[in-house]
Design an enzyme around this catalytic site. Structure first.
Site, PDB file in Angstrom:
ATOM      1  CE  LYS A 220       6.510   1.647 -19.444  1.00  0.00           C
ATOM      2  NZ  LYS A 220       5.452   0.868 -20.105  1.00  0.00           N
ATOM      3  CD  GLU A 274       5.619  -2.115 -25.291  1.00  0.00           C
ATOM      4  OE1 GLU A 274       4.925  -2.403 -24.288  1.00  0.00           O
ATOM      5  OE2 GLU A 274       6.835  -2.402 -25.369  1.00  0.00           O
ATOM      6  CD  GLU A 300       1.209  -2.796 -22.447  1.00  0.00           C
ATOM      7  OE1 GLU A 300       0.867  -2.421 -21.307  1.00  0.00           O
ATOM      8  OE2 GLU A 300       2.354  -2.644 -22.890  1.00  0.00           O
ATOM      9  CG  HIS A 350       2.733  -6.159 -21.184  1.00  0.00           C
ATOM     10  ND1 HIS A 350       1.689  -6.391 -20.316  1.00  0.00           N
ATOM     11  CD2 HIS A 350       3.344  -5.043 -20.744  1.00  0.00           C
ATOM     12  CE1 HIS A 350       1.656  -5.450 -19.401  1.00  0.00           C
ATOM     13  NE2 HIS A 350       2.654  -4.613 -19.627  1.00  0.00           N
TER      14      HIS A 350
END
Length: 437
Positions: A220, A274, A300, A350
């Site tokens: 992340k 992403e 997602e 996802h």
């Protein structure tokens, strides 16, 4: 004739924020949750269908109410009417004129429809004695396309084009299904990369991921550029040069900021970036892709098949990320798989969350057996928590998902977990400090 007798819902939440599992730049303290649904029947063999919409805590009660609003469209219907025409069943939910006003085909109401449609697929798989991936993969091309609502798609994908794609994949279907059962499907993992984890924990979990056989790990990003660069260096040192690194910004940036940030991360040789910006900004994704040359992934939070169609038409994505609980269930995800195949873009689903790994493995395996006929450049996301709450949990060995063998959609949670984590009365919440506060 057996009927649907009840549509039960539960507000199930897990206090994952206490350990920062799932934390990212946009969602720093998620409590992974499920607005859970059970389709009860009076079938003499006791069949029931299980499904859910995934949320991250607050708002799960809203999602549960949306699911309950579908009761009048479901309860009382013959089971054979539903499982014998799952395409018609899905359309009967999306076409209710008054509930449709709350979308149309997007947001909380559409996620509620997805939960109920997925529960119907779970029921169908149980009655057929087959896992959903196998049930769908064994359909003829004509039966497959009957599941799909082509409204709004025909400028990009017609029924005849979909039939041609499926017929092209027909040779070798049985061999591919056998291969799944013997060797599984590639996985990648996000477990090391949550933004709330310490550098030491990132290093330890990244090394473990490589030892466990994963070929890609995802981190992340998006809170602080210097922090991101430091963490990517730690991850690269931990995994070595042969392992892919992907990053996920969780919609944190605007267009200019995304282009600048991604350019600075470029030396890390990223597998993909992403959700760099708003999931609805089709042209924004295309512009970020054009400016940076990075492989862009999103989906997602894609609200329906129409959004995916336009992302592909605009050449805005290099990776399509379907989500099992965001759009209108299995049926709409089948449409997205066909769209991705038409445009030649790989699907890398996802997962994570609670139960998303359990569901989405079926969709990726349908893609392999019946649609794209390849695993090349593809993988399914995996995180290593909350699976113990499911009756048929995912099995990942050597960095690969093993194909589910139990009938249904792998969606059923254990009764004890439903009791303990029902919010706010369950044992886990009555003893949780977060609940006390």
């Amino acid at each position: 004739m057996a009927h649907i007798t009840a549509l039960d819902t539960l507000d199930v939440r897990f206090p994952t924020s206490t350990q920062l599992d799932g934390s990212d730049a946009m969602n720093p303290d998620p409590d992974y949750s499920a607005a859970y649904v059970v389709l009860r029947t009076d079938h003499p063999d006791g069949y029931a269908g299980h499904g859910f919409a995934f949320t991250i805590g607050r708002g799960n009660e809203v999602q549960r109410v949306a699911i309950a609003a579908l009761e009048r469209l479901v309860v009382g219907r013959p089971i054979t009417e539903i499982v014998g025409d799952l395409g018609g069943f899905a359309r009967s939910l999306t076409d209710d004129s008054q509930l449709r006003w709350l979308g149309p085909e997007k947001g909380v109401m559409h996620m509620a429809i997805g939960a109920v449609v997925n529960a119907a697929w779970d029921l169908a798989g149980r009655m057929a004695g087959k896992p959903v991936w196998q049930l769908v993969s064994e359909l003829s091309p004509e039966q497959f396309v009957d599941l799909i609502d082509f409204r709004y798609l025909t400028d990009a994908l017609t029924r005849q084009e979909a039939l041609a794609l499926l017929r092209r994949a027909e040779p070798g279907k049985r061999d591919r299904a056998d291969r799944l059962l013997t060797s599984g499907y590639p996985a990648y993992t996000t477990s090391p990369g949550w933004l709330g984890y310490s550098d030491a924990k990132l290093d330890r979990l990244a090394r473990r991921a490589v030892a466990d056989g994963f070929g890609i790990i995802k981190l992340k990003v998006g809170r602080d550029i210097d922090e991101d660069l430091r963490r990517l260096k730690i991850a690269r040192a931990a995994v070595g040069p042969g392992i892919g690194l992907a990053v996920d910004a969780n919609q944190r940036w605007g267009i200019d900021e995304a282009a600048e940030w991604i350019s600075r991360l470029g030396p890390a040789e990223l597998s993909w970036v992403e959700e760099p910006t708003s999931p609805d900004d089709i042209l924004g994704h295309a512009e970020i892709r054009r400016r940076t040359g990075a492989r862009i992934a999103t989906g997602e939070h894609g609200q329906n098949r129409i959004l995916f169609k336009q992302l592909l038409q605009a050449q805005a994505v290099d990776v399509v990320q379907i989500d099992a609980a965001r759009v209108g269930g299995v049926n709409e995800n089948l449409a997205i798989l066909l769209l991705a195949a038409k445009f030649g873009v790989p699907v890398i689903p996802h997962a994570g969350g609670v139960g998303l790994c359990e569901l989405v493995q079926h969709l990726a395996m349908i893609d392999y057996v019946a649609v794209s006929a390849t695993m090349s450049g593809r993988a399914i996301e995996y995180v290593d928590h909350l699976h113990e709450h499911f009756r048929d949990p995912v099995r990942v060995v050597g960095g690969r998902y093993l194909a589910p063998r139990a009938p249904g959609f792998s969606a059923e949670m254990l009764p004890a977990s439903l009791t303990d984590y029902t919010y706010p009365t369950g044992t886990a919440w009555r003893t949780c400090k977060e609940y006390e506060n």
